[in-house]
Design an enzyme around this catalytic site. Structure first.
Site, short mmCIF file in Angstrom:
data_model
loop_
_atom_site.label_atom_id
_atom_site.label_comp_id
_atom_site.label_asym_id
_atom_site.label_seq_id
_atom_site.Cartn_x
_atom_site.Cartn_y
_atom_site.Cartn_z
N GLU A 89 9.59 8.70 10.28
CA GLU A 89 9.52 8.18 8.91
C GLU A 89 8.94 6.78 8.95
O GLU A 89 9.50 5.88 9.58
CB GLU A 89 10.90 8.15 8.25
N GLU A 114 10.33 0.54 10.32
CA GLU A 114 10.33 -0.41 9.21
C GLU A 114 9.99 -1.79 9.75
O GLU A 114 10.43 -2.17 10.84
CB GLU A 114 11.71 -0.42 8.52
N ASP A 146 5.17 -2.06 12.93
CA ASP A 146 4.16 -1.50 12.03
C ASP A 146 3.99 -0.02 12.33
O ASP A 146 3.82 0.38 13.49
CB ASP A 146 2.85 -2.25 12.25
N ASP A 169 3.83 0.91 -0.32
CA ASP A 169 3.33 -0.08 -1.28
C ASP A 169 2.00 0.40 -1.84
O ASP A 169 1.06 0.66 -1.08
CB ASP A 169 3.15 -1.42 -0.58
N LYS A 173 -3.92 -3.48 -7.18
CA LYS A 173 -5.17 -4.18 -7.51
C LYS A 173 -6.31 -3.64 -6.65
O LYS A 173 -6.17 -3.44 -5.44
CB LYS A 173 -5.01 -5.68 -7.31
N ASP A 205 5.35 6.95 -6.68
CA ASP A 205 5.49 6.94 -8.14
C ASP A 205 4.34 6.20 -8.80
O ASP A 205 4.40 5.88 -9.98
CB ASP A 205 6.84 6.35 -8.57
#
Length: 263
Positions: A89, A114, A146, A169, A173, A205
């Site tokens: 994950e 993480e 990473d 994330d 932009k 989402d």
């Protein structure tokens, strides 16, 4: 930090911190050399979380990198003490989904990656709380680093049964789209690390990012899109609904995408 794992920016888009960052110190200096998908953050952990970290991290966790030295191959059989299918994950956040899905599938070993120490500390504390229950969780290990670095150096070709990427994330932009985690090169790397029949499960989402993920995933020749209710998948794709999602049910729709590694 959302409880499904996404960490939101506080203020302007972040440049490299001018002082050591307790949450990402030891992780991101190396990655200044390439574009990364994570942001600099400042956060602390509680005294209780620190005590749990000191007690359990040596057994259940490891740092991906030691300075500039790339990590070596990971022996999951030795780390977990058994031979079992492995699911990676990437970006586990606070580990809400990680813990629930590992509990539902005790026969699968989960490696949760993480960057942010605070999220890993929360997951480690949640694992610790299961020790006093009827079914303590023993099939999760944690890597601080990473995700692309971990995939590149710590796992070999055809070594993974599954890869999960939940709510990365979106970098909404346009000028930051290059920072998105799921790019063609990363999709190719994931496809290489999946065994034939292994699956990539992604969720977001952000509808713009969902379209981007679908495009790059479908363009990878070693991945075949499959339905979420497909039979004979090698791991569960039933993702728990987190507190964040329950609060946002009237907001953005969550898109889930699933690919299978072709033979």
């Amino acid at each position: 930090m959302s409880d499904h794992g996404r960490m939101h920016s506080t203020g302007s888009e972040v440049a490299a911190p001018v002082a050591p960052d307790p949450d990402t110190e030891g992780v991101h200096p190396h990655f200044n050399r390439r574009v990364t998908s994570f942001r600099a953050r400042r956060s602390t952990i509680s005294d209780g979380q620190q005590a749990t970290w000191d007690r359990l991290w040596p057994q259940l966790g490891r740092q991906a990198r030691d300075g500039d030295e790339p990590p070596g191959p990971l022996d999951t059989d030795a780390w977990f003490g058994r031979h079992a299918p492995v699911v990676l994950e990437i970006g586990c956040g606070t580990g809400t989904s990680t813990l629930a899905m590992a509990q539902a599938e005790p026969g699968i070993d989960v490696v949760a990656v993480e960057v942010y120490r605070r999220g890993l500390a929360q997951l480690l504390s949640a694992i610790d709380r299961t020790a006093a229950t009827e079914h303590p969780v023993s099939n999760i290990r944690l890597i601080r680093g990473d995700g692309v670095d971990v995939l590149t150096h710590m796992f070999g070709s055809a070594s993974l049964t599954g890869v999960r990427v939940f709510f990365p994330d979106p970098w909404p932009k346009a000028r930051h789209h290059k920072r998105r985690l799921l790019q063609p090169d990363t999709m190719a790397l994931i496809a290489d690390r999946l065994r034939p029949g292994g699956v990539l499960h992604a969720a977001t989402d952000h509808q713009g990012y969902a379209a981007h993920i679908a495009e790059v995933g479908d363009a990878e020749p070693r991945l075949r899109r499959v339905a979420m209710d497909s039979a004979d998948l090698p791991m569960s794709v039933t993702r728990p609904v987190t507190k964040y999602e329950r609060k946002a049910l009237a907001g953005p729709v969550v898109t889930e995408l699933l690919w299978e590694r072709t033979p």
